[in-house]
Each structure stands twice: as C-alpha cells, then as structure tokens.
Design a protein around this motif. Structure first.
Motif, mmCIF file in Angstrom:
data_model
loop_
_atom_site.group_PDB
_atom_site.id
_atom_site.type_symbol
_atom_site.label_atom_id
_atom_site.label_comp_id
_atom_site.label_asym_id
_atom_site.label_seq_id
_atom_site.Cartn_x
_atom_site.Cartn_y
_atom_site.Cartn_z
ATOM 1 N N ARG A 105 -4.880 -11.097 0.715
ATOM 2 C CA ARG A 105 -4.296 -10.170 -0.613
ATOM 3 C C ARG A 105 -3.346 -11.409 -0.822
ATOM 4 O O ARG A 105 -2.942 -11.878 -2.309
ATOM 5 N N LYS B 53 -11.180 -4.474 -2.877
ATOM 6 C CA LYS B 53 -11.480 -6.092 -1.963
ATOM 7 C C LYS B 53 -12.152 -6.974 -2.909
ATOM 8 O O LYS B 53 -12.348 -7.956 -2.777
ATOM 9 N N GLN C 52 -7.968 3.845 3.747
ATOM 10 C CA GLN C 52 -7.540 2.541 4.693
ATOM 11 C C GLN C 52 -8.446 1.704 4.879
ATOM 12 O O GLN C 52 -9.476 1.601 5.382
ATOM 13 N N ASN C 53 -8.700 0.568 4.746
ATOM 14 C CA ASN C 53 -9.413 -0.988 4.110
ATOM 15 C C ASN C 53 -10.707 -0.334 4.439
ATOM 16 O O ASN C 53 -11.925 -0.941 4.760
ATOM 17 N N ASP D 169 -14.395 -0.685 1.851
ATOM 18 C CA ASP D 169 -14.684 -1.582 0.885
ATOM 19 C C ASP D 169 -14.385 -0.688 -0.230
ATOM 20 O O ASP D 169 -14.969 -0.446 -0.933
ATOM 21 N N LYS E 72 -3.046 5.521 -2.826
ATOM 22 C CA LYS E 72 -3.114 5.105 -2.139
ATOM 23 C C LYS E 72 -4.027 6.605 -1.036
ATOM 24 O O LYS E 72 -4.656 6.073 0.174
ATOM 25 N N ARG F 111 0.834 -1.272 0.017
ATOM 26 C CA ARG F 111 0.003 -0.008 -0.492
ATOM 27 C C ARG F 111 1.079 1.098 -0.088
ATOM 28 O O ARG F 111 0.499 2.355 -0.600
#
Length: 427
Positions: free
Chosen positions: A395, A324, A234-235, A237, A229, A223
């Motif tokens: 991942r 994701k 971050q995180n 969906d 980025k 990342r």
C-alpha cells in the motif's frame, strides 16, 4: 441583449414557471426547498459567490477556500451555493473549518436557487457580489444574466465540457455568447477548445485540475484509525466496487459473480453511485446467487465470501483504505467513469473499464505507467482484479507512486485564487 436573446430568456422563464409546481414533488429537491425558492429569507451580501453543483464540486470549492486570502482591507465575505444535499453538507463542513481558522474570510453555505430568472434577479440583487466563481460546468442562463445585470465579474474555473454538452449549448449560440463568463479556466486543451467554440477563444485559459490539489496530500490511513476496521477482518481479501452506476448493472453483475467464483473467500464491498438505486443493486446481487448483506446490518466482522451492499454514505474512501483491490465504476458503460485517484492515494491499484473520458485530465500516463489498470470489458476487469488480489503491491508503495504522479500536476487552486483576487481588486 439582442432580440433573439430576450426571446430565449422569456421562453426560459415561462418554462420555469410551469416546472416549479412539479419540482416540489421531487424527493431530491425537498432539502433546502425554501432556500431554492427564496421563501425562507435571503443570504447576507457577499463579495464573492461560489457555485459548486454537487458533492464533487463542493470539495473543489473547499480547496479554493483553503488557498484563498482576502485581497481587501476587510473580511472577504463568501457565499457558497450548491444544488444537492451532499454538496450542502460538504459546504457546511468547509465553512466551519474556514470560519474557525480566522483567515480573513467569512463563508456562508446556501442552496443554489432554481434558475428561474426572477429568482436569480432577486438573489443577485441581495448578494451584490463583485465576483462569481463557477466550478466546472454550471452554465445557467438565469444565473449568468442576473450576474451580468448586477455588474459582477464571472470566472468559470476547473472547466470541463463534453461534446454532448457543447452540442446542447449550441442550440442557442447567441444566447450563451452574450452570457459568456469574463474568463474561463479549462482543465485541458480539449475542454478549452470546446469552451472557445461556445464563448470565444479570447477568454479561455488552461489550468491544472484542482482535483490534483485535493488528492495530493492524501496518505493511506493507518488501520487503527480507519472507522471500518471492526467490520473488515485483518488481512481479508477485501475488494471494493466503487461508485457503480445503474447503466452498467449487467456487466457489474457478471463481474461480481465472476470474482466470487474465482476467489470465493473475498469480501466484496459494492458501493452504488446513487443511493436511490439501492433496490436495483439488491436485485442485482440476488441474481448472482452469492451470499450478501447490507452494510447497515453488519454488527461485527463481515464473513469471507460475502458481498456487502453499502447503504451508508461517506465510507467509500475509508473502504479503499482497507481494500486490496478496487474496481471504479461508471466505466463499463459509456458514462465517463468515476475518480480513480481516490483508491490510488489510498494505496490501491484501481481497475477501470474503457469509459473514463470524464477523467482524461488525469493523463493517459497513469495507465501506461501501471498506476491504474484499464480493462476493455468486464472479463478484462475480472482478470485484473483477480491478479491484484493474488499479489497486491504494498500500500505504501502504491501511494508513494501516486503522490509522485500528482505532485507535478498541482497548483490549480492557487491559479484560481490569483485570478479571483485580480477580479475583486479591479472591481
């Protein structure tokens, strides 16, 4: 050439004379126009001429160049041509890398001339290649005739052919039999049979697809190194709809609306296959009633519950690296599909529609093993994406399984290089 072939080529030449004045108004052909009509000079002579139609084939040419060693006691001069701006940009980067490596190659990128026989005769007379490599299915009569008249050995590699293409070529079977490459390396037995029907089975071989070589070394980008980025929290969906085609606009619209209803906090990146259809996708997203923005308008992190319509080139793979879940387009309408190895090697389990015959070379085992999900329609695709977003596989695990699948299917670029060396040495 037979009388019938001479007649066909004369008619073909007249068609180009009528078409060229009109092609000047095509915005997609403005880039490289002088090179396309040979009005701004000519390329340097070359031992090898590689033709790569567009961006995808240009990456295959790059893979071949990385594996190619000069079979001569001198620098191997290579001309690489393409029909599109994206392909040309890719070939420029490839040439910069190969030329800087000082590995006995000198690579010159160029736009592929229009296939008018007089233009191709001039080009072949200037380049004087010992060997020509045609990647995938670039069967241009003017090009092939000019190469044959100049005594050039012709190899068609990574060959793919659909039944529709074969039917089109068979409207002039004598012409294409007389212009046949010296050897064809097809990526499957099915493709080999089709090429054999057109050119004769005695010159056809089967090879591993070079795309496996290109994908084999891919690993998920950390990342911290991902250029996207700062616009994807971050995180988050984050789901990617990659390379969607205008022909599947209706089911994609329903899929977008359905996913945002099921998982309203999702950030959805919608990547059109062709940027000139951006207005169609603006209208499509508007009709879903969900909040959306253009990628070019993002100055900070995208808000959850937003569709990002991607109007920037070259960011699909980095986006897969942060996603994701991924839907791979061109597959909810009979368009043949797009490359779902890309999200896989980035560590994302891809969902594809039922129409992925252009990637049958990947092997049905990729679906049977669970590495990719095949959906029968947009509803199935919605269920698959929602399930993956609810419980995404790590991942690194997905990427490791993908590399294991690809590993035993590599070697296409080296096989092509070996055949090219044989052709060049036996000149």
């Amino acid at each position: 050439m037979t009388t019938a072939t001479d007649f066909a080529l004369k008619a073909y030449s007249l068609g180009w004379k009528a078409a060229l004045p009109l092609l000047k108004f095509n915005h997609r052909l403005r880039d490289g126009w002088e090179q396309r009509i040979l009005s701004g000079g000519l390329p340097a002579p070359a031992h090898l001429w590689i033709q790569a139609a567009s961006g995808g084939e240009a990456y295959l040419a790059w893979e071949v160049l990385k594996n190619l060693q000069s079979p001569l006691d001198e620098t191997l001069r290579v001309l690489v041509t393409t029909n599109t701006l994206q392909g040309y940009q890719t070939l420029v980067r490839a040439a910069d890398e190969i030329n800087a490596g000082k590995k006995g190659l000198a690579v010159q990128p160029w736009y592929f001339p229009f296939d008018a026989p007089d233009l191709m005769d001039r080009m072949a007379a200037q380049v004087r290649p010992r060997t020509a490599l045609i990647l995938e299915t670039e069967i241009w009569p003017g090009f092939l005739r000019a190469l044959k008249r100049s005594g050039t050995k012709i190899l068609l590699a990574n060959g793919r052919m659909t039944t529709k293409s074969l039917a089109g070529y068979l409207t002039w079977p004598t012409l294409f039999r007389e212009l046949a490459p010296d050897a064809v390396m097809a990526v499957s037995e099915t493709d080999a049979r089709r090429f054999g029907t057109l050119f004769g089975r005695e010159r056809i071989w089967v090879m591993p697809n070079i795309k496996f070589d290109r994908m084999g070394d891919f690993t998920p980008l950390p990342r911290k190194d991902n250029p996207l980025k700062d616009i994807l929290p971050q995180n988050a969906d984050f789901a990617v709809f990659g390379s969607v085609r205008k022909e599947e606009e209706t089911p994609v619209r329903k899929l977008v609306a359905g996913l945002m209803r099921k998982r309203p906090k999702t950030i959805l990146g919608l990547f059109p296959r062709h940027m000139h259809h951006l207005d169609l996708w603006r209208k499509c997203v508007n009709e879903t009633g969900v909040s959306w923005t253009l990628r070019s308008k993002l100055t900070g992190p995208a808000e959850p519950g937003t569709v990002v319509l991607w109007d920037a080139f070259g960011e699909l793979v980095p986006a897969y690296g942060l996603a994701k879940a991924a839907f791979v387009g061109g597959s909810l309408a009979p368009m043949g599909g797009q490359n779902f190895l890309e999200p896989l090697t980035c560590g994302v389990t891809p969902v594809t529609g039922p129409h992925w015959k252009n990637f049958a070379w990947v092997g049905r085992e990729i679906i049977d093993s669970g590495l990719a999900v095949e959906a029968g329609d947009w509803r199935d695709a919605l269920d698959g994406l929602a399930a993956i977003l609810s419980s995404p596989e790590p991942r690194k695990t997905v990427a490791a399984r993908a590399r294991a699948y690809i590993k035993d299917r590599r070697g296409g670029a080296k096989a092509v290089c070996k055949r090219l060396a044989d052709f060049i040495n036996n000149d």
